[in-house]
Write an enzyme that holds these catalytic residues in place. Structure first.
Site: not given
Ligand code: GLN
Length: 207
Positions: A90, A181, A183
């Site tokens: 992410c 995610h 995890e």
């Molecule tokens: N939207 C977040 C960003 O731009 C990432 C979201 C996340 O890691 N769950 O950093």
């Protein structure tokens, strides 16, 4: 097994760092433990020494960047990502990319991909989906939280899973990235893949 042998095995455990400046690093540490690795919290550049790999967790990539810049950690991290196994999830995937859009921001420039931040809009900010992947063992549950989108991948980037035609899990040599995610679910296949990759790379370095 004798005690000495058991000790030996322990010493050989794959040491995977988890960048612990911000975001959900504790869940990654637990997932890595379940996948057979020894997790190490990383808060300073010196803590990268002796690692077999590193996880860049989710969180908020702009905040993460600010923290990294403030502690002069961005350059050492880019250097690590240029030669060692790194898995970005992410916000970590955003950080790992060579190009970030929506809006553009600095990154480590390791993963040959363009990653678009917050790509799914307000309504679909978060979701849980179960979808097929190229990993053995059937469909995988994936948790998306304000997820980015891997809008483009370059040469040598293998797509292991997709969502609406865009990659969500990729591998480029010793790098892995996921826009979801892994995890936060109980399925450890994704972390296991990274631990195996890090173990293989260690074997290569020791040759
Ligand atoms: N939207 C977040 C960003 O731009 C990432 C979201 C996340 O890691 N769950 O950093």
């Amino acid at each position: 097994m004798t005690e000495a042998l058991q000790e030996g095995r322990k010493a050989e455990a794959v040491r995977i760092g988890v960048l612990a400046l911000q975001g959900d690093f504790a869940a990654h540490a637990q997932a890595l433990r379940e996948a057979g690795a020894a997790p190490v919290a990383v808060r300073r550049p010196a803590e990268l020494a002796g690692l077999d790999g590193l996880v860049l967790p989710g969180g908020e990539s702009t905040t993460l960047l600010e923290l990294l810049e403030r502690s002069e950690f961005l350059a050492p991290l880019a250097e690590f990502a240029a030669s060692m196994p790194v898995f970005g999830t992410c916000a970590g995937c955003i950080l790992l990319a060579e190009e970030v859009s929506h809006p553009a921001q600095k990154s480590l420039g390791a993963l040959r991909a363009t990653v678009e931040r917050n790509a799914y809009g307000r309504q679909n900010e978060s979701s849980i989906e179960t979808a097929p992947t190229r990993l053995p063992g059937g469909p995988l549950e994936m948790v998306y939280i304000r997820a980015p989108r891997i809008a483009r991948v370059g040469e040598g980037v293998e797509v292991l899973a997709e969502r609406e035609g865009y990659p969500v899990l990729v591998r480029q040599g010793r790098l892995m990235a996921a826009t979801f995610h892994p995890e936060l679910t109980a399925d450890r296949r994704v972390h296991r893949l990274f631990v195996e990759l890090a173990l293989r790379e260690r074997g290569e370095r020791e040759k």
